[in-house]
Design an enzyme around this catalytic site. Sequence first.
Site, mmCIF file in Angstrom:
data_model
loop_
_atom_site.group_PDB
_atom_site.id
_atom_site.type_symbol
_atom_site.label_atom_id
_atom_site.label_comp_id
_atom_site.label_asym_id
_atom_site.label_seq_id
_atom_site.Cartn_x
_atom_site.Cartn_y
_atom_site.Cartn_z
ATOM 1 N N LYS A 197 -12.913 -1.963 6.281
ATOM 2 C CA LYS A 197 -12.210 -2.905 7.146
ATOM 3 C C LYS A 197 -12.725 -2.785 8.586
ATOM 4 O O LYS A 197 -13.318 -3.706 9.106
ATOM 5 C CB LYS A 197 -10.711 -2.676 7.048
ATOM 6 C CG LYS A 197 -10.217 -2.963 5.611
ATOM 7 C CD LYS A 197 -8.842 -2.448 5.318
ATOM 8 C CE LYS A 197 -8.543 -2.422 3.833
ATOM 9 N NZ LYS A 197 -8.464 -3.719 3.182
ATOM 10 N N ASP A 217 -2.015 6.790 6.042
ATOM 11 C CA ASP A 217 -3.028 5.857 5.562
ATOM 12 C C ASP A 217 -3.273 4.864 6.690
ATOM 13 O O ASP A 217 -2.387 4.089 7.053
ATOM 14 C CB ASP A 217 -2.508 5.143 4.309
ATOM 15 C CG ASP A 217 -3.480 4.080 3.791
ATOM 16 O OD1 ASP A 217 -4.535 3.859 4.410
ATOM 17 O OD2 ASP A 217 -3.159 3.462 2.759
ATOM 18 N N TRP A 249 0.831 -1.203 0.000
ATOM 19 C CA TRP A 249 0.000 0.000 0.000
ATOM 20 C C TRP A 249 0.860 1.245 0.000
ATOM 21 O O TRP A 249 0.556 2.216 -0.719
ATOM 22 C CB TRP A 249 -1.024 -0.037 1.141
ATOM 23 C CG TRP A 249 -2.011 -1.118 0.864
ATOM 24 C CD1 TRP A 249 -2.091 -2.338 1.466
ATOM 25 C CD2 TRP A 249 -3.009 -1.123 -0.175
ATOM 26 N NE1 TRP A 249 -3.078 -3.093 0.882
ATOM 27 C CE2 TRP A 249 -3.662 -2.381 -0.118
ATOM 28 C CE3 TRP A 249 -3.418 -0.195 -1.128
ATOM 29 C CZ2 TRP A 249 -4.700 -2.722 -0.995
ATOM 30 C CZ3 TRP A 249 -4.451 -0.537 -2.000
ATOM 31 C CH2 TRP A 249 -5.078 -1.786 -1.927
#
Lengths: 358, 358
Positions: free
Chosen positions: B195, B171, B102
Amino acid sequence: MARIYNFCAGPAVLPLEALQEAQADLVDYKGSGMSVMEMSHRGKEYDAIHNEAIANCKELLGLGDDYALLFLQGGASMQFAMIPMNFLGKSQSADYINAGSWGAKAIKEAGLIGNVNVAADCQKDIPTRMPELSECNWTDGAVYAHITTNETISGAQMKEIPKVEAPLIADMSSDILSCPRDYTQFAMFYAGAQKNLGPSGLALVAIKKEFAARGNVGLPSMLRYQSHMEENSLLNTPPCFGIYMLCLTTRLLKQKGLEKVYAENREKAALVYNTLDASQFYRGTAKRDYRSDMNITFRLPSVELETLFIKQASEAGMKQLKGHRSFGGIRASIYNAFPIAGVQCLVDFMRDFEQRNG
Amino acid sequence: MARIYNFCAGPAVLPLEALQEAQADLVDYKGSGMSVMEMSHRGKEYDAIHNEAIANCKELLGLGDDYALLFLQGGASMQFAMIPMNFLGKSQSADYINAGSWGAKAIKEAGLIGNVNVAADCQKDIPTRMPELSECNWTDGAVYAHITTNETISGAQMKEIPKVEAPLIADMSSDILSCPRDYTQFAMFYAGAQKNLGPSGLALVAIKKEFAARGNVGLPSMLRYQSHMEENSLLNTPPCFGIYMLCLTTRLLKQKGLEKVYAENREKAALVYNTLDASQFYRGTAKRDYRSDMNITFRLPSVELETLFIKQASEAGMKQLKGHRSFGGIRASIYNAFPIAGVQCLVDFMRDFEQRNG
């Protein structure tokens, strides 16, 4: 409980059958032991939903393999940015029609990226309307031409799609799949789902593959049509639940057929327009040739009467009839899923209200 | 039916209570006669949901009036683009930590916009890990520094947040609100909802107002934090249903309290890590100091045994244990809503599987 008659311009009423199916399966989708909201977007259960939704749309729209059907986020407003970012280079220009608030917004955003030629402007006209084809000044060599097929706020709808040299792009947010149309005349068209197709948070984009390939390659992935196309709208996690709802509503549209959907929409709209035309009390806002089948706008003799109309209609179970805050008056949005019984209820109320206050 | 144990990395399991409440109200929200999916995003029913969702997040995160809490579309991937578009000018540079897939994606997208300095790179290290604070080479005058607090694919989590001169952006897609944290040390942080918070199609962004104001004013509205901030995330129609689900899950988090949520997450993770540590058969993928509480990654002695493990676990009702396709092995994602009974079930299965195959 009773379901209200919800005249909201969007998010708008959804088919009761679709909502009931979603409700039944919300905690345990078809015995999978999980909600659609909890599923891997790369698992077999979601995959079937995703691909059925795409197939339903392509079939209803009559699109072949030369088109990609994308599910993107950010609504039509994100398309206002993505279109010029992809297709409008520094020394190029694009044509836009300005026939209402949504066209004007598209123009404003495109103007941040490149040169915009306003090919026709009737945004401020009252009665509201679309431009005559003869008054449009299309530019030679424009990289694309952009139209808005239905202006949700003013209630004007394009009845004839202009023929242009440049690739034609249409914002169809408020009338997509409400009528048969030759959808292959467009290089691209798009719609926020929250009017005719599903919940908010999802935009449907149909784009010719060869047109998508022309997009600016230097853009971030999420802003390039080509990258979404290559990944079948699974470049990142898509709005799965919205796509599922769209899958359910397009399944119902397919069962009915687009001709029948259109006939019902015409019948619903005619009920209201005939009531306006038979009255000296109500005054339709749109020019007759451009009256929208989706958003019917009208005025009463005074703002006070409009306020009373909205209040009493609401008490009678007809909600969200207030016109857009920028426009005033009354707006009845009657998309695909709006039941004819609700339209009948509205016109009965209109006649009664006129008798009491006319 | 039985609910499965869903170890998916996202979209992930949601609290059963939240799903059941959404199910009960799906066709008729609290007697309003319509679904949340059908409501005007400017009406009073939705307004209450929207503002409760914001207030819940701000309270849980401990953020004051100097922060804006935004609900945007496009997931974390759109943030990878929006951040440099807003804050990284042509002659400037930004620092990024690359500790996994990511982080690498964020770097790739930022590199399309401006100069990126990779302050530390341990993306390819095995065992997977986060950089030591001492190995980070922060640039003088960087316009911001970007970190990924939890790498979902490799299962490594940052346990100590670096102190940097530049505005810090994180993030937190896969560990937001899983633990107490001084969230005010960040100029901005963001997370895809799918999530720990809700369904896909929604990203939560918390941003210091004075930082948002520094953003590039020439961007299209939908790509500017400032324009979303000015409109309280109602610049256009937001993903209303996703925000509603996030409202329900954050209401439950508030009832429990973030300390208790964290204690439960630690307890769940410890059950699995202790099982790994007690075994010669299983091998954890992440370096001990950086083991993620959210995504637990491990290997078995062979790929064949991993395939058998995944198959037999699935037959026993434990789904989505397969590691990311780019990474292999086993991954158990156990976010806030994942029940401890499911973790117990997994570790019992792990011991049994080892006995049968070790």
